[in-house]
Motif scaffolding. Structure first.
Motif, PDB file in Angstrom:
ATOM      1  N   VAL A  85      24.029  40.371  46.560  1.00 26.17           N
ATOM      2  CA  VAL A  85      24.994  40.177  45.381  1.00 26.17           C
ATOM      3  C   VAL A  85      25.196  41.662  44.782  1.00 26.17           C
ATOM      4  CG1 VAL A  85      24.205  37.866  44.889  1.00 26.17           C
ATOM      5  CG2 VAL A  85      22.995  39.732  43.706  1.00 26.17           C
ATOM      6  N   LEU A  86      26.124  41.703  44.084  1.00 29.21           N
ATOM      7  CA  LEU A  86      26.747  43.012  43.358  1.00 29.21           C
ATOM      8  C   LEU A  86      26.979  42.730  41.772  1.00 29.21           C
ATOM      9  CD1 LEU A  86      27.694  46.154  43.575  1.00 29.21           C
ATOM     10  CD2 LEU A  86      30.015  45.057  43.900  1.00 29.21           C
ATOM     11  N   ALA A  91      35.291  44.240  38.104  1.00 31.39           N
ATOM     12  CA  ALA A  91      36.213  43.329  37.455  1.00 31.39           C
ATOM     13  C   ALA A  91      37.093  42.694  38.613  1.00 31.39           C
ATOM     14  CB  ALA A  91      37.541  44.320  36.696  1.00 31.39           C
ATOM     15  N   TYR A  92      37.527  41.777  38.436  1.00 36.75           N
ATOM     16  CA  TYR A  92      38.231  40.909  39.464  1.00 36.75           C
ATOM     17  C   TYR A  92      39.814  41.642  39.670  1.00 36.75           C
ATOM     18  CZ  TYR A  92      41.014  37.395  41.706  1.00 36.75           C
ATOM     19  OH  TYR A  92      41.778  36.531  42.956  1.00 36.75           O
ATOM     20  N   THR A  93      40.154  41.818  40.789  1.00 40.46           N
ATOM     21  CA  THR A  93      41.738  42.288  41.116  1.00 40.46           C
ATOM     22  C   THR A  93      41.955  41.342  42.266  1.00 40.46           C
ATOM     23  OG1 THR A  93      41.055  44.149  42.296  1.00 40.46           O
ATOM     24  CG2 THR A  93      40.977  44.743  40.051  1.00 40.46           C
ATOM     25  N   LYS A  94      43.223  41.635  42.919  1.00 44.41           N
ATOM     26  CA  LYS A  94      43.793  40.734  43.772  1.00 44.41           C
ATOM     27  C   LYS A  94      43.187  41.264  44.938  1.00 44.41           C
ATOM     28  CE  LYS A  94      48.048  39.593  41.664  1.00 44.41           C
ATOM     29  NZ  LYS A  94      49.773  40.027  41.646  1.00 44.41           N
ATOM     30  N   GLN A 101      33.920  37.620  47.351  1.00 41.92           N
ATOM     31  CA  GLN A 101      34.187  36.543  46.387  1.00 41.92           C
ATOM     32  C   GLN A 101      33.443  36.869  45.099  1.00 41.92           C
ATOM     33  OE1 GLN A 101      32.776  32.871  47.861  1.00 41.92           O
ATOM     34  NE2 GLN A 101      30.557  33.339  48.201  1.00 41.92           N
ATOM     35  N   PHE A 102      34.060  36.248  44.219  1.00 41.30           N
ATOM     36  CA  PHE A 102      33.414  36.470  42.869  1.00 41.30           C
ATOM     37  C   PHE A 102      32.783  35.330  42.081  1.00 41.30           C
ATOM     38  CE2 PHE A 102      35.924  40.365  42.961  1.00 41.30           C
ATOM     39  CZ  PHE A 102      35.786  40.894  42.189  1.00 41.30           C
ATOM     40  N   SER A 103      31.822  35.468  41.288  1.00 35.94           N
ATOM     41  CA  SER A 103      31.269  34.340  40.485  1.00 35.94           C
ATOM     42  C   SER A 103      32.167  34.104  39.526  1.00 35.94           C
ATOM     43  CB  SER A 103      29.921  34.658  40.026  1.00 35.94           C
ATOM     44  OG  SER A 103      30.094  35.782  38.930  1.00 35.94           O
ATOM     45  N   ASP A 104      31.721  33.259  38.650  1.00 38.46           N
ATOM     46  CA  ASP A 104      32.363  32.845  37.222  1.00 38.46           C
ATOM     47  C   ASP A 104      32.012  34.006  36.643  1.00 38.46           C
ATOM     48  OD1 ASP A 104      33.163  30.213  38.266  1.00 38.46           O
ATOM     49  OD2 ASP A 104      31.124  29.258  37.109  1.00 38.46           O
ATOM     50  N   PRO A 105      33.274  34.597  35.986  1.00 36.80           N
ATOM     51  CA  PRO A 105      32.959  35.882  35.065  1.00 36.80           C
ATOM     52  C   PRO A 105      31.935  35.647  33.961  1.00 36.80           C
ATOM     53  CG  PRO A 105      35.087  34.990  34.638  1.00 36.80           C
ATOM     54  CD  PRO A 105      34.602  34.137  35.973  1.00 36.80           C
ATOM     55  N   LYS A 210      29.639  38.123  49.280  1.00 41.46           N
ATOM     56  CA  LYS A 210      30.385  38.286  50.721  1.00 41.46           C
ATOM     57  C   LYS A 210      31.266  37.062  50.410  1.00 41.46           C
ATOM     58  CE  LYS A 210      28.442  39.611  54.265  1.00 41.46           C
ATOM     59  NZ  LYS A 210      27.414  39.912  55.678  1.00 41.46           N
ATOM     60  N   LYS A 211      32.234  36.883  51.130  1.00 44.43           N
ATOM     61  CA  LYS A 211      33.297  35.771  51.408  1.00 44.43           C
ATOM     62  C   LYS A 211      32.864  34.573  52.160  1.00 44.43           C
ATOM     63  CE  LYS A 211      37.823  36.262  51.194  1.00 44.43           C
ATOM     64  NZ  LYS A 211      38.156  35.940  49.954  1.00 44.43           N
ATOM     65  N   ASP A 212      33.197  33.315  51.834  1.00 42.33           N
ATOM     66  CA  ASP A 212      32.812  32.410  52.607  1.00 42.33           C
ATOM     67  C   ASP A 212      31.335  32.021  52.449  1.00 42.33           C
ATOM     68  OD1 ASP A 212      35.690  32.241  53.436  1.00 42.33           O
ATOM     69  OD2 ASP A 212      35.393  33.601  55.007  1.00 42.33           O
ATOM     70  N   GLU A 213      30.795  32.279  51.664  1.00 45.76           N
ATOM     71  CA  GLU A 213      29.309  31.606  51.237  1.00 45.76           C
ATOM     72  C   GLU A 213      29.377  30.705  50.066  1.00 45.76           C
ATOM     73  OE1 GLU A 213      26.925  32.299  53.205  1.00 45.76           O
ATOM     74  OE2 GLU A 213      27.622  33.826  54.486  1.00 45.76           O
ATOM     75  N   PRO A 214      29.741  29.347  50.314  1.00 42.08           N
ATOM     76  CA  PRO A 214      29.774  28.559  49.281  1.00 42.08           C
ATOM     77  C   PRO A 214      28.520  28.220  48.574  1.00 42.08           C
ATOM     78  CG  PRO A 214      30.292  27.466  51.393  1.00 42.08           C
ATOM     79  CD  PRO A 214      30.170  28.857  51.792  1.00 42.08           C
ATOM     80  N   ALA A 215      27.588  28.130  49.358  1.00 41.48           N
ATOM     81  CA  ALA A 215      26.057  27.698  48.981  1.00 41.48           C
ATOM     82  C   ALA A 215      25.680  28.807  48.007  1.00 41.48           C
ATOM     83  CB  ALA A 215      25.336  27.366  49.871  1.00 41.48           C
ATOM     84  N   LEU A 216      25.856  29.870  48.285  1.00 48.59           N
ATOM     85  CA  LEU A 216      25.305  31.393  47.515  1.00 48.59           C
ATOM     86  C   LEU A 216      26.161  31.358  46.196  1.00 48.59           C
ATOM     87  CD1 LEU A 216      23.822  33.623  47.093  1.00 48.59           C
ATOM     88  CD2 LEU A 216      25.194  35.222  48.215  1.00 48.59           C
ATOM     89  N   LEU A 217      27.458  31.037  46.403  1.00 50.15           N
ATOM     90  CA  LEU A 217      28.119  31.129  45.282  1.00 50.15           C
ATOM     91  C   LEU A 217      28.079  29.913  44.308  1.00 50.15           C
ATOM     92  CD1 LEU A 217      30.927  32.116  43.546  1.00 50.15           C
ATOM     93  CD2 LEU A 217      32.418  30.592  44.940  1.00 50.15           C
ATOM     94  N   ALA A 218      27.762  28.829  44.603  1.00 51.12           N
ATOM     95  CA  ALA A 218      27.254  27.656  43.922  1.00 51.12           C
ATOM     96  C   ALA A 218      26.031  27.927  42.959  1.00 51.12           C
ATOM     97  CB  ALA A 218      26.992  26.423  44.518  1.00 51.12           C
ATOM     98  N   GLN A 219      24.920  28.643  43.825  1.00 57.93           N
ATOM     99  CA  GLN A 219      23.733  29.254  43.170  1.00 57.93           C
ATOM    100  C   GLN A 219      23.819  29.989  42.186  1.00 57.93           C
ATOM    101  OE1 GLN A 219      20.985  27.537  44.142  1.00 57.93           O
ATOM    102  NE2 GLN A 219      19.334  28.804  43.490  1.00 57.93           N
TER     103      GLN A 219
END
Length: 267
Positions: A85-86, A91-94, A101-105, A210-219
């Motif tokens: 994780v970073l 900041a989110y940009t296009k 992928q970004f977490s909830d801000p 990293k993109k396409d890691e839904p389990a990590l994003l959810a955690q």
């Protein structure tokens, strides 16, 4: 068979790998106070992002390993898997959204327009077509174009700020934290400046993965929500950049889905 196993390994769930390793690798700045910088005495990294890394790892039931990085390398360190994780005031940009992928801000940074005190009651629209200074290649520069103004760019913040003081530009765009510090410094030199109330642009700040890691994003999102509910993020904020610090920053937005924010993403 070996090719199938290699493919399966490449597609392995990163969260499962982190849990099996028993440690969260969290990338932070190597020397960008107050987010992450060496303590003068201990030489250990300290700062707002360091504390957020530790708090997130705690929510995940893991010890944390800090991975120092630079502004320039912070996206690559995630894309190449050198960190899980970073947390680096990201900041989110296009463009970044296409790379990682970004977490909830957990807060929303703002590009703000610093002007001479006499102009502080004006709106963003009042500066359409006017010359505004910023650092070249920055999101601050992008926000000038969003407002329909003319960008006068410089290689460094000090030069862009000087353009305002010398009336080469009617305004100077930077983030809120830098704006507050520069206004305070100018006042000591007898120059009265202010920020207009309306932001030039909004920049949601989140955790990069990293993109396409839904389990990590959810955690990570679950961890941030718990940190919000427990008051952990507010406490860390107030310690490093809050009203009682030299930055005088007030945290206005709470953890929320990126999709719930009404903003125009910068490139």
């Amino acid at each position: 068979m070996s090719l199938l196993m290699a493919h399966a390994s490449a597609k392995a769930d990163e969260l499962a790998e982190i849990q099996a390793r028993g440690q969260l690798k969290c990338a932070v700045y190597s020397d960008v106070p107050p987010f992450s910088a060496p303590d003068p005495t201990t030489r250990q990294l300290v700062g707002m992002d360091v504390d957020l890394c530790a708090a997130l790892a705690k929510q995940m039931g893991l010890p944390v390993e800090l991975v120092p990085t630079s502004v320039e390398a912070r996206i690559a360190i995630i894309a190449t898997g050198r960190a899980d994780v970073l947390i680096a005031n990201l900041a989110y940009t296009k463009t970044r959204g296409n790379q990682i992928q970004f977490s909830d801000p957990y807060y929303v940074a703002k590009e703000m327009l610093v002007v001479k005190k006499v102009n502080e009651d004006k709106t963003r629209a009042d500066f359409k077509g006017k010359r505004i200074s910023a650092t070249k290649g920055s999101t601050s520069e992008q926000s000038i174009y969003l407002a329909g103004a003319k960008a006068l760019t410089f290689q460094d913040t000090a030069s862009a700020f000087l353009a305002l003081e010398q009336n080469k530009a009617v305004g100077f765009v930077t983030n809120t934290m830098t704006g507050i510090k520069l206004i305070s410094q100018a006042k000591k030199d007898g120059v009265e400046l202010a920020m207009i109330k309306e932001p030039m642009a909004l920049e949601p700040i989140g955790v990069g993965m990293k993109k396409d890691e839904p389990a990590l994003l959810a955690q990570v999102n679950a961890g941030l929500k718990a940190m919000e509910d427990q008051g952990t993020i507010d406490a860390i904020w107030n310690k490093w950049i809050g009203p009682g610090t030299e930055y005088h920053m007030v945290r206005e937005e709470k953890v929320q889905p990126l999709s719930s924010l009404k903003f125009e993403p910068l490139e």
